[in-house]
Write an enzyme that holds these catalytic residues in place. Structure first.
Site, PDB file in Angstrom:
ATOM      1  N   ASP A   1       0.722  -1.301   0.060  1.00 42.19           N
ATOM      2  CA  ASP A   1       0.080  -0.105  -0.077  1.00 42.19           C
ATOM      3  C   ASP A   1       0.942   1.143   0.065  1.00 42.19           C
ATOM      4  O   ASP A   1       2.276   1.091   0.234  1.00 42.19           O
ATOM      5  CB  ASP A   1      -0.982  -0.085   1.331  1.00 42.19           C
ATOM      6  CG  ASP A   1      -1.897   1.030   1.241  1.00 42.19           C
ATOM      7  OD1 ASP A   1      -2.419   1.206   0.452  1.00 42.19           O
ATOM      8  OD2 ASP A   1      -1.677   1.893   2.303  1.00 42.19           O
TER       9      ASP A   1
ATOM     10  N   ASP B   1      -0.178   5.162   0.904  1.00 47.59           N
ATOM     11  CA  ASP B   1      -0.306   6.113   2.186  1.00 47.59           C
ATOM     12  C   ASP B   1      -0.447   5.224   3.325  1.00 47.59           C
ATOM     13  O   ASP B   1      -1.210   4.357   3.601  1.00 47.59           O
ATOM     14  CB  ASP B   1      -1.777   6.902   2.013  1.00 47.59           C
ATOM     15  CG  ASP B   1      -1.716   7.934   0.606  1.00 47.59           C
ATOM     16  OD1 ASP B   1      -0.780   8.528   0.679  1.00 47.59           O
ATOM     17  OD2 ASP B   1      -2.885   7.699   0.037  1.00 47.59           O
TER      18      ASP B   1
ATOM     19  N   ASP C   1      -1.370  -0.437   6.176  1.00 44.04           N
ATOM     20  CA  ASP C   1      -1.365  -0.106   7.419  1.00 44.04           C
ATOM     21  C   ASP C   1      -2.941   0.177   7.889  1.00 44.04           C
ATOM     22  O   ASP C   1      -3.147   0.570   8.844  1.00 44.04           O
ATOM     23  CB  ASP C   1      -0.883   1.488   7.158  1.00 44.04           C
ATOM     24  CG  ASP C   1      -1.786   2.450   6.802  1.00 44.04           C
ATOM     25  OD1 ASP C   1      -2.098   2.297   5.397  1.00 44.04           O
ATOM     26  OD2 ASP C   1      -2.244   3.538   7.263  1.00 44.04           O
TER      27      ASP C   1
END
Length: 337
Positions: A14, A16, A213
């Site tokens: 991922d 961000d 995250d």
């Protein structure tokens, strides 16, 4: 001892909260990503952010210190348009709510993008872009009421910014849904598994690892696609969030940041109320949680503690006294290590 990353044949990152937050690089993760690339491990950067084409994502990665090429980027806009090719006729008019990432993907697929409902689009593709305004939302609602197929690139309610969370595509989709009186036919981005599956197929990977995250998108998508996942503590996740996770959002491992992939491999074993990994042993006694053996690696301790707590919850047993405090304490140690 084996290196953690050696268990896998591809890495699906991922962006961000994993590589950067806004324009700020996550320095240890960037360094680790570059070292992992020097080992020639196949990789892809998979993102729910549909606002930018892959070339712009590559520019952003370069600005934070990661060299990549467009072919390594897979956005929710690309995945959505691939799906759209199976649903509508070639050269159809498609109304866009969002940025150039969607427009470019539609043009490459041979569709005709528009911003105007009066041009009778047969489909609406809605994705996030900071420039989305009231008129775009109104045009989409009109087209949908007139019968256009509606696909959302993702339903993330928030996006991470340096100043904190801001409204994401899911919030804007909700506004259109109120006006149109219906919901999107499909959302394509994480937590749906299709992006993870497509990225793994592109890389020819049979043992990919998703690095994310957000438990509700990254980790849930990995679990839906039945592939392994790591939750890093550089984005939205914290100790309390990890403590509360339900099975469909639980990662296989928790690490401080991407650099943990270059550390020692470890597994957590469970037996008779005790969870253990190497020199960590955590179990329960009289409804209390106890650290029976403590190692030096706090991240490993976080994983062992969470395994014991999650197992206890899944067996519908009482919450272990002191368990939340233990996770919070170990999480803090992990961040400081």
């Amino acid at each position: 001892m084996a290196v953690f990353v050696d268990q896998f044949d591809a890495l699906l990152y991922d962006l961000d909260g994993v590589v950067f937050v806004g324009r700020r690089p996550i320095v240890p993760s960037v360094s680790a990503i570059n070292e992992l690339q020097s080992r020639a491990i196949p990789r892809a950067f998979i993102t729910n952010n549909a606002s930018r084409p892959p070339s712009a994502v590559v520019d952003h990665l370069a600005a934070v210190g990661v060299d990549a090429v467009p072919g390594e980027v897979l956005t929710s806009a690309q995945v959505t348009v691939r799906l759209l090719k199976d649903l509508i006729e070639p050269r159809s008019v498609v109304l866009v709510v969002g940025g150039e990432g969607i427009v470019e993907a539609l043009l490459e697929a041979g569709f005709v993008p528009t911003r105007v409902a009066a041009e009778a689009p047969v489909a609406v593709v809605q994705g996030f872009d900071p420039a989305v305004d009231w008129n775009q939302l109104a045009q989409a609602a009109t087209a949908i009421r007139n019968g256009a197929l509606w696909l959302a690139t993702n339903l993330d309610l928030t996006i991470p910014l340096e100043d904190g969370p801001a409204p994401g595509n899911g919030a804007l989709v909700a506004a259109v849904a109120q006006a149109a009186g219906t919901q999107p036919s499909q959302s394509v981005g994480k937590p749906e598994p299709i992006m993870v599956t497509q990225a793994a197929e592109q890389l020819g990977a049979s043992r990919p690892l998703v690095v994310g995250d957000r438990p509700d998108t990254d980790i849930a998508a990995a679990r839906a696609a039945t592939v392994a996942s790591v939750l890093v503590a550089t984005g939205v996740a914290d100790a309390d969030m990890a403590f509360e996770l339900e099975p469909e959002e639980r990662p296989d491992w928790v690490l401080r940041d991407v650099s943990g992939l270059l550390g020692d491999a470890f597994v957590v074993d469970s037996a008779e109320g005790v969870s253990a990994s190497q020199d960590w042993v955590i179990g329960s006694r009289d409804d209390e949680i106890h650290v029976q053996s403590r190692g030096r690696d706090a991240a490993m301790g976080v994983n062992v503690a969470l395994d014991a707590i999650w197992r206890n919850r899944d067996q519908a047993l009482p919450e272990l006294i002191g368990s939340r405090h233990l996770v919070q304490s170990l999480w803090s140690e992990m961040l400081d290590s």
